[in-house]
Motif scaffolding. Structure first.
Motif, PDB file in Angstrom:
ATOM      1  N   LEU A 193      78.302 -16.065 -38.561  1.00 28.42           N
ATOM      2  CA  LEU A 193      79.618 -16.679 -38.770  1.00 28.42           C
ATOM      3  C   LEU A 193      79.991 -17.620 -37.626  1.00 28.42           C
ATOM      4  O   LEU A 193      80.572 -18.679 -37.838  1.00 28.42           O
ATOM      5  N   VAL A 194      79.634 -17.212 -36.402  1.00 25.78           N
ATOM      6  CA  VAL A 194      79.896 -18.081 -35.245  1.00 25.78           C
ATOM      7  C   VAL A 194      79.110 -19.382 -35.379  1.00 25.78           C
ATOM      8  O   VAL A 194      79.640 -20.481 -35.146  1.00 25.78           O
ATOM      9  N   ALA A 195      77.838 -19.266 -35.773  1.00 26.01           N
ATOM     10  CA  ALA A 195      76.995 -20.462 -35.938  1.00 26.01           C
ATOM     11  C   ALA A 195      77.536 -21.357 -37.060  1.00 26.01           C
ATOM     12  O   ALA A 195      77.478 -22.586 -36.980  1.00 26.01           O
ATOM     13  N   MET A 196      78.102 -20.722 -38.089  1.00 28.41           N
ATOM     14  CA  MET A 196      78.606 -21.489 -39.230  1.00 28.41           C
ATOM     15  C   MET A 196      79.906 -22.222 -38.905  1.00 28.41           C
ATOM     16  O   MET A 196      80.054 -23.407 -39.159  1.00 28.41           O
ATOM     17  N   TRP A 197      80.863 -21.481 -38.305  1.00 29.24           N
ATOM     18  CA  TRP A 197      82.191 -22.046 -38.072  1.00 29.24           C
ATOM     19  C   TRP A 197      82.304 -22.802 -36.749  1.00 29.24           C
ATOM     20  O   TRP A 197      83.173 -23.653 -36.597  1.00 29.24           O
ATOM     21  N   LYS A 198      81.446 -22.470 -35.784  1.00 29.49           N
ATOM     22  CA  LYS A 198      81.528 -23.067 -34.447  1.00 29.49           C
ATOM     23  C   LYS A 198      82.974 -23.043 -33.937  1.00 29.49           C
ATOM     24  O   LYS A 198      83.568 -24.090 -33.614  1.00 29.49           O
ATOM     25  N   PRO A 199      83.577 -21.861 -33.847  1.00 30.29           N
ATOM     26  CA  PRO A 199      85.000 -21.751 -33.522  1.00 30.29           C
ATOM     27  C   PRO A 199      85.295 -22.032 -32.058  1.00 30.29           C
ATOM     28  O   PRO A 199      84.402 -21.987 -31.197  1.00 30.29           O
ATOM     29  N   VAL A 200      86.560 -22.258 -31.779  1.00 30.02           N
ATOM     30  CA  VAL A 200      87.015 -22.458 -30.402  1.00 30.02           C
ATOM     31  C   VAL A 200      86.872 -21.148 -29.619  1.00 30.02           C
ATOM     32  O   VAL A 200      86.447 -21.135 -28.466  1.00 30.02           O
ATOM     33  N   ASN A 201      87.225 -20.032 -30.262  1.00 31.71           N
ATOM     34  CA  ASN A 201      87.167 -18.722 -29.604  1.00 31.71           C
ATOM     35  C   ASN A 201      86.278 -17.760 -30.389  1.00 31.71           C
ATOM     36  O   ASN A 201      86.275 -17.782 -31.627  1.00 31.71           O
ATOM     37  N   GLU A 202      85.578 -16.895 -29.654  1.00 34.60           N
ATOM     38  CA  GLU A 202      84.682 -15.913 -30.270  1.00 34.60           C
ATOM     39  C   GLU A 202      85.009 -14.533 -29.708  1.00 34.60           C
ATOM     40  O   GLU A 202      85.097 -14.365 -28.496  1.00 34.60           O
TER      41      GLU A 202
END
Length: 422
Positions: free
Chosen positions: A96-105
């Motif tokens: 999900l992190v790789a997909m969304w590339k979010p500001v915060n993890e």
């Protein structure tokens, strides 16, 4: 905002059947086994690292949490328990992190306490015994570290390495402490009955307390017994937080040489002891190996070469996920461009309870949960963000207050809160 409960172990998929309708029978729910039956139903549970002095507890704690708690070669260098948390590994979260590339993890975390070493006679106050035993009472599960390595540099509190003897020592001390708690509780109960004319101890109470006493006097932990639901409820109500009700994972610390060769003269004997004492997860590992691997953290190529030459891998991820599930915990995430976050809940939490982990208003004003299983989301969306394709495929479900959140769900909570109390 999207919430996801991830399947961390095979256990999760079998427990989490789609539950659009309320369950027909309460007894059809997945059975909670072992020490988890007696535990708190909370989402902020802790594992405590327990064992004799100089078995590698603080060194393991340092590795797990990347903290620098004192780990000198001295029996009581850890007096106040060190508390920290470590991230729970999860490939789904990484996806999900790789997909969304979010500001915060924000990954899920396992809370861990490093508890100073117990010695023979601890229940009677030997060493710093009573303080340590009270620290153990404050955690929800136990990582029991057992020493199965020889070293002239690291002294053994009993002058020789014998893991089976050490296991017996720890189990005896913990059962002895619980026996003291049992006797105090029974005395208090009898006093209360005497002060209340017409009241008497129930047959269930007498039979349950006798069963508990018999087990503890034989150094048998309460978690290993066969208990009915009324007996479990009574033990939790009257005896509180007994140490021997807590789930245990046995971590066997061996030398780097033995870890790489996958041979150690004690492993079969330790395994036999564990099976004869209620069973449980047993994970052989090597602090020496893990420290060497960690020392190469700035050089990934050297790490990869080291692992290739050894033919082994770090056991820390397995420890963390095992401890997490021994506490009967699962987690879900929120996923979007601002953040991807895991939220920990107790396995079996209903949708409003899961919503409350994010904010109490979400539970109070809960309307419904819109749900998709993580595996369905990835299979349909592939690397595409958003829920449009998932909805079109009919995998985006609407669930009510009775829905049991599953490890691996992605959930959007719909809620409405008006004036407080209305």
């Amino acid at each position: 905002t999207h919430f996801t409960l991830k399947p961390l172990t095979p256990l999760a998929s079998s427990q989490c059947v789609e539950n659009s309708m309320p369950p027909k029978k309460k007894d059809a729910e997945p059975e909670v086994l072992g020490g988890a039956r007696f535990g708190r139903v909370k989402n902020n549970l802790k594992m405590g690292i327990v064992g004799l002095p100089n078995v590698g507890k603080s060194s393991l704690f340092n590795l797990l949490t990347k903290q620098s708690a004192a780990a000198e070669n001295f029996p009581f260098c850890t007096i106040d328990p060190n508390e920290a948390r470590c991230a729970v590994p999860d490939d789904r979260y990484d996806k999900l992190v790789a997909m969304w590339k979010p500001v915060n993890e924000y990954p899920a975390y396992l809370q861990i306490t490093d508890i100073a070493g117990l010695v023979k006679g601890a229940a009677g106050g030997a060493g710093l015994g009573n303080a340590f035993l009270s620290h153990i009472q404050a955690v929800d599960g136990i990582f029991h570290v057992v020493r199965a390595f020889e070293s002239d540099e690291v002294i053994h509190v009993d002058d020789s390495v014998d893991p089976v003897r050490d296991l017996d020592t720890i189990q005896h001390e913990l059962c002895l402490k619980d026996l003291e708690a049992l006797k105090r509780a029974m005395q208090d109960e009898e006093k209360d009955v005497k002060r209340s004319p017409g009241f008497k101890l129930s047959a269930l109470y007498i039979a349950t307390m006798e069963k508990v006493q018999t087990m503890l006097e034989a150094d048998k932990p309460i978690r290993d017994g066969e208990w009915s639901t009324p007996e479990i409820d009574l033990i939790k109500l009257k005896l509180g937080n007994l140490i021997s009700t807590k789930p245990v994972t046995y971590l066997v610390n061996i030398s780097e040489k033995d870890f790489i060769s996958k041979k150690n003269k004690w492993l079969a004997k330790i395994h036999k002891w564990v099976q004869e004492h209620g069973g449980g997860q047993m994970i052989p590992f090597s602090v020496e190996f893990e420290e060497n691997l960690y020392a190469m953290r700035e050089d990934p190529a050297a790490q990869e070469k080291y692992l290739e030459e050894c033919g082994q891998k770090s056991m820390l991820p397995k420890m963390i996920t095992t401890g997490y599930h021994e506490l009967n915990l699962v987690h879900f995430f929120t996923a979007g461009e601002k953040e991807v976050r895991c939220w920990t809940v107790y396995n079996g939490a209903l949708a409003p309870q899961a919503a409350a982990v994010i904010h109490s208003d979400m539970e109070r004003g809960f309307i419904k949960a819109e749900v998709v299983a993580f595996d369905d989301f990835i299979a349909i969306a592939k690397d595409k963000k958003g829920m449009a394709d998932v909805k079109a495929a009919g995998k985006y479900r609407q669930e009510g207050k009775t829905y049991k959140v599953c490890d691996g769900d992605i959930i959007q909570i719909q809620f409405n809160v008006t004036t407080k109390g209305k």
